[in-house]
Design a protein around this motif. Structure first.
Motif, PDB file in Angstrom:
ATOM      1  N   TYR A  36       0.820  -1.202   0.000  1.00  0.00           N
ATOM      2  CA  TYR A  36       0.000   0.000   0.000  1.00  0.00           C
ATOM      3  C   TYR A  36       0.858   1.258   0.000  1.00  0.00           C
ATOM      4  O   TYR A  36       0.624   2.197  -0.748  1.00  0.00           O
ATOM      5  N   PHE A  37       1.899   1.229   0.838  1.00  0.00           N
ATOM      6  CA  PHE A  37       2.771   2.404   0.921  1.00  0.00           C
ATOM      7  C   PHE A  37       3.703   2.496  -0.288  1.00  0.00           C
ATOM      8  O   PHE A  37       4.142   3.570  -0.653  1.00  0.00           O
ATOM      9  N   MET A  38       3.995   1.353  -0.865  1.00  0.00           N
ATOM     10  CA  MET A  38       4.896   1.355  -2.024  1.00  0.00           C
ATOM     11  C   MET A  38       4.259   1.997  -3.248  1.00  0.00           C
ATOM     12  O   MET A  38       4.954   2.472  -4.143  1.00  0.00           O
ATOM     13  N   LEU A  39       2.921   2.004  -3.257  1.00  0.00           N
ATOM     14  CA  LEU A  39       2.225   2.463  -4.463  1.00  0.00           C
ATOM     15  C   LEU A  39       2.611   3.892  -4.833  1.00  0.00           C
ATOM     16  O   LEU A  39       2.884   4.198  -6.001  1.00  0.00           O
ATOM     17  N   SER A  40       2.668   4.772  -3.828  1.00  0.00           N
ATOM     18  CA  SER A  40       2.992   6.170  -4.147  1.00  0.00           C
ATOM     19  C   SER A  40       4.452   6.285  -4.561  1.00  0.00           C
ATOM     20  O   SER A  40       4.796   7.118  -5.407  1.00  0.00           O
ATOM     21  N   ILE A  41       5.303   5.449  -3.988  1.00  0.00           N
ATOM     22  CA  ILE A  41       6.719   5.465  -4.390  1.00  0.00           C
ATOM     23  C   ILE A  41       6.864   4.962  -5.825  1.00  0.00           C
ATOM     24  O   ILE A  41       7.609   5.535  -6.625  1.00  0.00           O
ATOM     25  N   LYS A  42       6.123   3.919  -6.143  1.00  0.00           N
ATOM     26  CA  LYS A  42       6.114   3.409  -7.517  1.00  0.00           C
ATOM     27  C   LYS A  42       5.692   4.487  -8.489  1.00  0.00           C
ATOM     28  O   LYS A  42       6.318   4.718  -9.528  1.00  0.00           O
ATOM     29  N   ARG A  43       4.610   5.160  -8.148  1.00  0.00           N
ATOM     30  CA  ARG A  43       4.095   6.192  -9.054  1.00  0.00           C
ATOM     31  C   ARG A  43       5.104   7.313  -9.225  1.00  0.00           C
ATOM     32  O   ARG A  43       5.283   7.852 -10.310  1.00  0.00           O
ATOM     33  N   PHE A  44       5.765   7.663  -8.122  1.00  0.00           N
ATOM     34  CA  PHE A  44       6.780   8.710  -8.201  1.00  0.00           C
ATOM     35  C   PHE A  44       7.897   8.282  -9.149  1.00  0.00           C
ATOM     36  O   PHE A  44       8.311   9.044 -10.030  1.00  0.00           O
ATOM     37  N   LEU A  45       8.369   7.040  -8.987  1.00  0.00           N
ATOM     38  CA  LEU A  45       9.466   6.564  -9.832  1.00  0.00           C
ATOM     39  C   LEU A  45       9.029   6.460 -11.296  1.00  0.00           C
ATOM     40  O   LEU A  45       9.817   6.715 -12.201  1.00  0.00           O
ATOM     41  N   ASN A  46       7.772   6.095 -11.524  1.00  0.00           N
ATOM     42  CA  ASN A  46       7.282   6.036 -12.905  1.00  0.00           C
ATOM     43  C   ASN A  46       7.261   7.422 -13.534  1.00  0.00           C
ATOM     44  O   ASN A  46       7.478   7.581 -14.721  1.00  0.00           O
ATOM     45  N   ARG A  47       7.007   8.434 -12.688  1.00  0.00           N
ATOM     46  CA  ARG A  47       6.945   9.776 -13.228  1.00  0.00           C
ATOM     47  C   ARG A  47       8.340  10.304 -13.539  1.00  0.00           C
ATOM     48  O   ARG A  47       8.545  10.964 -14.554  1.00  0.00           O
ATOM     49  N   VAL A  48       9.311  10.009 -12.663  1.00  0.00           N
ATOM     50  CA  VAL A  48      10.645  10.584 -12.891  1.00  0.00           C
ATOM     51  C   VAL A  48      11.469   9.759 -13.873  1.00  0.00           C
ATOM     52  O   VAL A  48      12.467  10.239 -14.397  1.00  0.00           O
ATOM     53  N   ASN A  49      11.078   8.505 -14.141  1.00  0.00           N
ATOM     54  CA  ASN A  49      11.822   7.684 -15.103  1.00  0.00           C
ATOM     55  C   ASN A  49      13.330   7.684 -14.836  1.00  0.00           C
ATOM     56  O   ASN A  49      14.089   8.337 -15.556  1.00  0.00           O
ATOM     57  N   PRO A  50      13.782   6.966 -13.821  1.00  0.00           N
ATOM     58  CA  PRO A  50      15.208   7.038 -13.472  1.00  0.00           C
ATOM     59  C   PRO A  50      16.116   6.575 -14.612  1.00  0.00           C
ATOM     60  O   PRO A  50      15.753   5.682 -15.381  1.00  0.00           O
ATOM     61  N   ARG A  51      17.261   7.216 -14.729  1.00  0.00           N
ATOM     62  CA  ARG A  51      18.297   6.773 -15.653  1.00  0.00           C
ATOM     63  C   ARG A  51      19.255   5.833 -14.930  1.00  0.00           C
ATOM     64  O   ARG A  51      19.224   5.705 -13.701  1.00  0.00           O
ATOM     65  N   LEU A  52      20.145   5.190 -15.693  1.00  0.00           N
ATOM     66  CA  LEU A  52      20.993   4.133 -15.134  1.00  0.00           C
ATOM     67  C   LEU A  52      21.874   4.638 -13.991  1.00  0.00           C
ATOM     68  O   LEU A  52      22.014   3.957 -12.963  1.00  0.00           O
ATOM     69  N   ASN A  53      22.436   5.831 -14.132  1.00  0.00           N
ATOM     70  CA  ASN A  53      23.295   6.335 -13.056  1.00  0.00           C
ATOM     71  C   ASN A  53      22.502   6.602 -11.782  1.00  0.00           C
ATOM     72  O   ASN A  53      22.979   6.341 -10.662  1.00  0.00           O
ATOM     73  N   GLU A  54      21.268   7.059 -11.952  1.00  0.00           N
ATOM     74  CA  GLU A  54      20.417   7.310 -10.782  1.00  0.00           C
ATOM     75  C   GLU A  54      20.006   5.992 -10.123  1.00  0.00           C
ATOM     76  O   GLU A  54      19.950   5.886  -8.885  1.00  0.00           O
ATOM     77  N   TYR A  55      19.756   5.000 -10.954  1.00  0.00           N
ATOM     78  CA  TYR A  55      19.448   3.649 -10.451  1.00  0.00           C
ATOM     79  C   TYR A  55      20.609   3.135  -9.612  1.00  0.00           C
ATOM     80  O   TYR A  55      20.422   2.646  -8.492  1.00  0.00           O
ATOM     81  N   ASN A  56      21.835   3.260 -10.128  1.00  0.00           N
ATOM     82  CA  ASN A  56      23.001   2.766  -9.399  1.00  0.00           C
ATOM     83  C   ASN A  56      23.181   3.492  -8.071  1.00  0.00           C
ATOM     84  O   ASN A  56      23.507   2.879  -7.051  1.00  0.00           O
ATOM     85  N   GLN A  57      22.919   4.800  -8.083  1.00  0.00           N
ATOM     86  CA  GLN A  57      23.028   5.575  -6.849  1.00  0.00           C
ATOM     87  C   GLN A  57      21.999   5.118  -5.817  1.00  0.00           C
ATOM     88  O   GLN A  57      22.312   4.913  -4.648  1.00  0.00           O
ATOM     89  N   LEU A  58      20.741   4.946  -6.301  1.00  0.00           N
ATOM     90  CA  LEU A  58      19.676   4.524  -5.375  1.00  0.00           C
ATOM     91  C   LEU A  58      19.941   3.132  -4.824  1.00  0.00           C
ATOM     92  O   LEU A  58      19.740   2.876  -3.629  1.00  0.00           O
ATOM     93  N   MET A  59      20.404   2.227  -5.689  1.00  0.00           N
ATOM     94  CA  MET A  59      20.707   0.871  -5.247  1.00  0.00           C
ATOM     95  C   MET A  59      21.848   0.894  -4.212  1.00  0.00           C
ATOM     96  O   MET A  59      21.807   0.207  -3.194  1.00  0.00           O
ATOM     97  N   GLY A  60      22.858   1.723  -4.473  1.00  0.00           N
ATOM     98  CA  GLY A  60      23.986   1.852  -3.533  1.00  0.00           C
ATOM     99  C   GLY A  60      23.525   2.431  -2.204  1.00  0.00           C
ATOM    100  O   GLY A  60      23.932   1.952  -1.126  1.00  0.00           O
ATOM    101  N   LEU A  61      22.658   3.425  -2.270  1.00  0.00           N
ATOM    102  CA  LEU A  61      22.121   4.044  -1.058  1.00  0.00           C
ATOM    103  C   LEU A  61      21.364   3.013  -0.215  1.00  0.00           C
ATOM    104  O   LEU A  61      21.527   2.945   1.011  1.00  0.00           O
ATOM    105  N   CYS A  62      20.550   2.210  -0.892  1.00  0.00           N
ATOM    106  CA  CYS A  62      19.783   1.170  -0.188  1.00  0.00           C
ATOM    107  C   CYS A  62      20.731   0.163   0.487  1.00  0.00           C
ATOM    108  O   CYS A  62      20.532  -0.228   1.636  1.00  0.00           O
TER     109      CYS A  62
END
Lengths: 248, 248
Positions: free
Chosen positions: B207-233
């Protein structure tokens, strides 16, 4: 709803396609389907493709033996063609036609969208009866669009335009545009008058009439203009008769 | 040509419709058709509707057992739906989606257009996998669009947009957008991380992930941003493990 628009199918070959067209019409709010000389028209074959929701459109289908007869009540006739040679200049895109149609519908004019047979499309004989021609751009010229998919694209563009109301200039009410039948009478009257006054040669008046036809299609005469032109022709022919009686 | 676009049909019921879709794809220049768990797929029933010109599209059709697997290689996934309740705010019109798709195609990204089964359309389970949803406006809500007519409208809008090149900002080359498969990995990593740090409750994180999903769908992350987010996690989870080991 796309009031005042009729989808006119010229010599459709497959009743199934007519069913699919009915479904597209229903979804886009177009309530009138006209068949011209259909091959093997069979309601039972068309119905499954239409779904039962669009049954009333098939039940109320109008059938005419010739395109000229079918077009009589319409003020504006748009033919669809995939043939771009020769006509290229005057071909409209679906969205361009839809803009014009939207304004014409708002004035209460009746509009016909004419689609040719599945295998060959409209020939010159039929496109000559159309006031305007439109074409759906595609990548491949080897194949043609499926009939119902072509109808869908044109109606979709009209439907989208119908959702944004066209700008209407305030002012006194205008006379209606002339109908297809009146247009044909005007053409005939002009042709005979121009022959009478020796402007056109009687052996091949059609070639010279073509540019006059195109001009009239572009200006879309209204009823008062039609009456004036018809009156002008009558007066010219009267003078010519008198002049020729005097040996001119 | 609509390179980088695939038409993805989820559980299509009638091979004839797949044939009609192939014909629409050919005319609009879309070269890739993906079938997900098709019912009674039969090339011989599809071919007459495709015409022999579109045969190669049917011969090269890709088939997957699940939508999630089919979508893995795509950077952008557009689902089509007739259900407007609840989703209304985030629904795109075909022409709006086509504008975005045109820019994405120009960057060489792979785009999936997902269409549901003829009778029911996409359910929430499938639309959850789509990054964006679009709907084709119609007048009637009683009936649905014919599958190939719906495909035709969406591809036509994309095709028209492809004929006017989108404005490209000059600058250094950008990293590609992440693919659907990477997006799913990122969602999973974010979900687990947010549970680990006690931001999400482990009994119902969706339920809480839904808004995060929608946010990510809107911003369309690029590969470098993906790597940063994965590293942060990864870093966050490492710290949590240490902290919890210390009795926090």
């Amino acid at each position: 709803m796309l009031e005042h628009i009729a989808v006119v199918l010229f010599r459709p070959k497959y009743p199934e396609n007519i069913g699919s067209v009915a479904r597209a019409c229903l979804n886009m709010g177009c309530g009138r389907i006209v068949l011209v000389d259909p091959w093997n028209w069979d309601l039972d074959k068309a119905l499954p493709l239409a779904t039962h929701h669009a049954r009333h459109l098939l039940d109320n289908v109008e059938i005419y033996p010739t395109l000229a007869e079918a077009l009589r009540p319409f003020s504006f006739v748009y033919g669809t063609t995939a043939r771009t040679g020769g006509w290229r200049k005057s071909l409209l895109l679906p969205e361009e036609a839809a803009s014009a149609i939207s304004a014409q519908r708002t004035e209460g004019e009746e509009i016909a969208l004419v689609f040719g047979p599945e295998d060959k499309g409209l020939t010159n004989e039929e496109t000559d009866l159309c006031h305007h021609l439109l074409t759906i751009p595609t990548t491949e010229n080897l194949t043609s669009l499926n009939l119902s998919q072509a109808v869908m694209v044109v109606l979709y563009e009209c439907f989208r335009k119908s959702q944004t109301k066209p700008f209407k200039v305030a002012g006194y009410p205008k006379e209606r545009y002339i109908r297809h039948a009146e247009r044909e009478i005007l053409f005939a009257q002009l042709r005979e008058t121009l022959v009478d006054i020796d402007y056109l040669k009687p052996d091949n008046p059609e070639y010279f009439m073509l540019s006059i036809k195109r001009f009239l299609n572009r200006v879309n005469p209204r009823l008062n203009e039609y009456n004036q032109l018809m009156g002008l022709c009558r007066q010219l022919r009267r003078i010519v008769r008198i002049a020729k009686g005097k040996g001119l």
